[in-house]
Design a protein around this motif. Structure first.
Motif, PDB file in Angstrom:
ATOM      1  N   CYS A   1      59.432-112.235 -11.412  1.00 51.12           N
ATOM      2  CA  CYS A   1      58.511-111.305 -10.743  1.00 51.12           C
ATOM      3  C   CYS A   1      57.507-110.770 -11.749  1.00 51.12           C
ATOM      4  O   CYS A   1      57.308-109.563 -11.868  1.00 51.12           O
TER       5      CYS A   1
ATOM      6  N   LYS B   1      53.394-111.528 -13.117  1.00 47.60           N
ATOM      7  CA  LYS B   1      52.103-111.297 -12.435  1.00 47.60           C
ATOM      8  C   LYS B   1      52.054-111.994 -11.081  1.00 47.60           C
ATOM      9  O   LYS B   1      51.761-111.379 -10.058  1.00 47.60           O
TER      10      LYS B   1
ATOM     11  N   GLY C   1      54.588-113.678  -9.374  1.00 50.03           N
ATOM     12  CA  GLY C   1      55.739-113.404  -8.511  1.00 50.03           C
ATOM     13  C   GLY C   1      55.577-112.084  -7.782  1.00 50.03           C
ATOM     14  O   GLY C   1      55.755-112.004  -6.561  1.00 50.03           O
TER      15      GLY C   1
ATOM     16  N   ASP D   1      64.848-111.573 -12.196  1.00 51.61           N
ATOM     17  CA  ASP D   1      63.964-111.811 -13.342  1.00 51.61           C
ATOM     18  C   ASP D   1      64.775-111.520 -14.590  1.00 51.61           C
ATOM     19  O   ASP D   1      65.516-110.536 -14.636  1.00 51.61           O
ATOM     20  N   SER D   2      64.605-112.395 -15.599  1.00 49.01           N
ATOM     21  CA  SER D   2      65.371-112.169 -16.832  1.00 49.01           C
ATOM     22  C   SER D   2      64.898-110.892 -17.515  1.00 49.01           C
ATOM     23  O   SER D   2      65.630-110.319 -18.314  1.00 49.01           O
TER      24      SER D   2
ATOM     25  N   ASP E   1      59.964-122.368 -18.602  1.00 42.73           N
ATOM     26  CA  ASP E   1      61.240-121.789 -18.160  1.00 42.73           C
ATOM     27  C   ASP E   1      61.713-122.359 -16.818  1.00 42.73           C
ATOM     28  O   ASP E   1      62.823-122.047 -16.363  1.00 42.73           O
TER      29      ASP E   1
ATOM     30  N   MET F   1      49.696-124.808  -6.534  1.00 41.31           N
ATOM     31  CA  MET F   1      48.799-124.323  -7.599  1.00 41.31           C
ATOM     32  C   MET F   1      47.963-123.171  -7.037  1.00 41.31           C
ATOM     33  O   MET F   1      46.943-123.386  -6.369  1.00 41.31           O
TER      34      MET F   1
HETATM   35  N1  LIG Z   1      48.869-116.090 -13.677  1.00 38.99           N
HETATM   36  C1  LIG Z   1      48.104-116.971 -13.038  1.00 38.99           C
HETATM   37  O1  LIG Z   1      46.911-116.773 -12.807  1.00 38.99           O
HETATM   38  C2  LIG Z   1      48.681-118.274 -12.546  1.00 38.99           C
HETATM   39  C3  LIG Z   1      47.873-119.153 -11.819  1.00 38.99           C
HETATM   40  C4  LIG Z   1      48.441-120.338 -11.341  1.00 38.99           C
HETATM   41  C5  LIG Z   1      49.776-120.623 -11.597  1.00 38.99           C
HETATM   42  N2  LIG Z   1      50.520-119.751 -12.326  1.00 38.99           N
HETATM   43  C6  LIG Z   1      51.912-120.073 -12.594  1.00 38.99           C
HETATM   44  O2  LIG Z   1      52.712-119.009 -12.194  1.00 38.99           O
HETATM   45  C7  LIG Z   1      53.874-118.996 -13.002  1.00 38.99           C
HETATM   46  C8  LIG Z   1      54.187-117.566 -13.374  1.00 38.99           C
HETATM   47  O3  LIG Z   1      53.093-117.053 -14.140  1.00 38.99           O
HETATM   48  P1  LIG Z   1      52.970-115.484 -14.433  1.00 38.99           P
HETATM   49  O4  LIG Z   1      51.639-115.296 -15.039  1.00 38.99           O
HETATM   50  O5  LIG Z   1      53.377-114.703 -13.212  1.00 38.99           O
HETATM   51  O6  LIG Z   1      54.149-115.346 -15.559  1.00 38.99           O
HETATM   52  P2  LIG Z   1      54.823-114.019 -16.112  1.00 38.99           P
HETATM   53  O7  LIG Z   1      53.999-112.813 -15.787  1.00 38.99           O
HETATM   54  O8  LIG Z   1      55.215-114.294 -17.525  1.00 38.99           O
HETATM   55  O9  LIG Z   1      56.162-113.902 -15.238  1.00 38.99           O
HETATM   56  C9  LIG Z   1      57.270-114.758 -15.376  1.00 38.99           C
HETATM   57  C10 LIG Z   1      58.550-113.910 -15.358  1.00 38.99           C
HETATM   58  O10 LIG Z   1      59.666-114.805 -15.230  1.00 38.99           O
HETATM   59  C11 LIG Z   1      60.705-114.319 -16.100  1.00 38.99           C
HETATM   60  N3  LIG Z   1      61.671-115.401 -16.377  1.00 38.99           N
HETATM   61  C12 LIG Z   1      61.686-116.293 -17.414  1.00 38.99           C
HETATM   62  N4  LIG Z   1      62.752-117.122 -17.299  1.00 38.99           N
HETATM   63  C13 LIG Z   1      63.432-116.741 -16.181  1.00 38.99           C
HETATM   64  C14 LIG Z   1      64.611-117.205 -15.533  1.00 38.99           C
HETATM   65  N5  LIG Z   1      65.323-118.240 -16.006  1.00 38.99           N
HETATM   66  N6  LIG Z   1      65.003-116.591 -14.399  1.00 38.99           N
HETATM   67  C15 LIG Z   1      64.300-115.541 -13.896  1.00 38.99           C
HETATM   68  N7  LIG Z   1      63.186-115.042 -14.486  1.00 38.99           N
HETATM   69  C16 LIG Z   1      62.752-115.641 -15.601  1.00 38.99           C
HETATM   70  C17 LIG Z   1      59.940-113.823 -17.294  1.00 38.99           C
HETATM   71  O11 LIG Z   1      60.763-112.963 -18.050  1.00 38.99           O
HETATM   72  P3  LIG Z   1      60.614-112.946 -19.664  1.00 38.99           P
HETATM   73  O12 LIG Z   1      59.323-112.257 -19.924  1.00 38.99           O
HETATM   74  O13 LIG Z   1      61.818-112.189 -20.081  1.00 38.99           O
HETATM   75  O14 LIG Z   1      60.597-114.380 -20.111  1.00 38.99           O
HETATM   76  C18 LIG Z   1      58.765-113.094 -16.639  1.00 38.99           C
HETATM   77  O15 LIG Z   1      59.110-111.767 -16.298  1.00 38.99           O
HETATM   78  C19 LIG Z   1      53.615-119.901 -14.188  1.00 38.99           C
HETATM   79  O16 LIG Z   1      54.429-121.059 -14.104  1.00 38.99           O
HETATM   80  C20 LIG Z   1      52.166-120.279 -14.075  1.00 38.99           C
HETATM   81  O17 LIG Z   1      51.961-121.636 -14.430  1.00 38.99           O
HETATM   82  C21 LIG Z   1      50.006-118.577 -12.792  1.00 38.99           C
END
Ligand SMILES: NC(=O)c1ccc[n+]([C@@H]2O[C@H](COP(=O)([O-])OP(=O)(O)OC[C@H]3O[C@@H](n4cnc5c(N)ncnc54)[C@H](OP(=O)(O)O)[C@@H]3O)[C@@H](O)[C@H]2O)c1
Length: 270
Positions: free
Chosen positions: A8, A10, A12, A34-35, A73, A116
């Motif tokens: 959860c 950005k 999530g 979420d970890s 991850d 995506m």
């Molecule tokens: N942000 C964007 O604009 C965007 C656009 C397109 C696609 N995406 C995709 O969306 C995905 C998430 O991006 P985000 O920006 O939301 O990432 P983020 O903010 O880093 O969130 C990911 C969360 O997942 C947690 N996590 C890691 N391993 C885990 C596990 N085994 N079980 C449960 N939770 C776990 C992380 O905790 P820790 O911090 O403790 O590791 C972190 O809180 C990515 O794969 C990215 O490619 C993002």
């Protein structure tokens, strides 16, 4: 429908908010793990959703699982869920992780959709494309559409096109930010105060996007409508053409697409 969110951060949390605001699920039917445990607990308290103790429990209690962790991850998180993924719908937003890898990690009995989205999902204006794996039903597609239209617009594509989607709408917000900066700097160069120049640039881009959405007219038609002979706009446009703005933007999409393909391991399905 019971939805479980692995991660959860950005994206999530934006999707959870979208699902709740659109009343696709009641808060009691949404679970998160979420970890970063504290982040999940804060979200749980604020939104009324349940916080699972781990990915296995989360998946066991959900019909639809949204995988919202960083690409590095993603497969580990699925391994934590283990055999509970059998018979479930798995929706992954992890960039570059192919349906084949997800399927291998989740097992043949799991239905996989690779998505995506883009960052504008955070303000319910996202542009999302998705590709479905084998065995995904029309009902599953309807669920994916429901979730991603709650945070913007969604389009189904063949998986081979997802790298190009990444190059266009995935990276696209950054291109637009750069354009807004340039537009604003142009105003500053010609004497406008910086804060006014930025406000005018942002509103101009937002207004032009709204015109395109509302009128559904082709951008070339809208452009011609505001370009009078020997006027100011054609003078500006001529300079953009001289600077090869059009082919530079096309090349930017191409470079980002090729980079996405490279990061996905050069797999044509990536
Ligand atoms: N942000 C964007 O604009 C965007 C656009 C397109 C696609 N995406 C995709 O969306 C995905 C998430 O991006 P985000 O920006 O939301 O990432 P983020 O903010 O880093 O969130 C990911 C969360 O997942 C947690 N996590 C890691 N391993 C885990 C596990 N085994 N079980 C449960 N939770 C776990 C992380 O905790 P820790 O911090 O403790 O590791 C972190 O809180 C990515 O794969 C990215 O490619 C993002």
């Amino acid at each position: 429908m019971k939805a479980g969110f692995i991660g959860c951060g950005k994206m999530g949390s934006a999707l959870i908010q979208g699902v709740l605001a659109a009343k696709i699920c009641e808060p009691k039917d949404v679970q998160v793990y979420d970890s970063a445990v504290e982040a999940a607990e804060i979200l749980g308290t604020e939104s009324g959703i349940r916080v699972a103790a781990g990915n296995r429990e989360l998946v066991a209690n959900s019909d639809v699982i949204l995988l919202c962790v960083k690409p590095e991850d993603a497969l580990h998180a699925l391994a934590e869920a283990g055999r509970e993924l059998e018979g479930k719908l798995l929706i992954s937003i992890a960039a570059g992780i192919t349906i084949a890898s997800l399927q291998e990690a989740a097992g043949a009995g799991c239905r996989v959709v690779r998505v995506m989205p883009n960052t504008a999902a955070l303000v319910q204006k996202g542009a999302t494309a998705y590709a479905a794996g084998a065995g995904v039903s029309g009902k599953d597609i309807a669920v994916v559409e429901q979730i991603f239209t709650s945070v913007g617009r969604a389009f189904e594509v063949n998986e081979a096109l997802l790298d190009a989607v990444t190059g266009l709408s995935g990276s696209g917000p950054a291109y637009v930010y750069l354009f807004v900066e340039a537009l604003s700097d142009g105003g500053v160069q010609m004497g406008l105060p910086r804060d006014l120049a930025l406000k005018l640039a942002v509103q101009t881009v937002a207004g032009a996007a709204e015109m395109l959405t509302e009128t559904m007219m082709h951008p070339a038609v809208l452009r011609e409508m505001v370009t009078s002979p020997a006027g100011t706009t054609i003078a500006g446009l001529a300079e953009m053409e001289r600077g090869r703005l059009r082919s530079t933007v096309m090349d930017a999409v191409k470079a980002a697409t090729l980079r996405a393909r490279e990061l996905g391991g050069g797999d044509e399905g990536a």
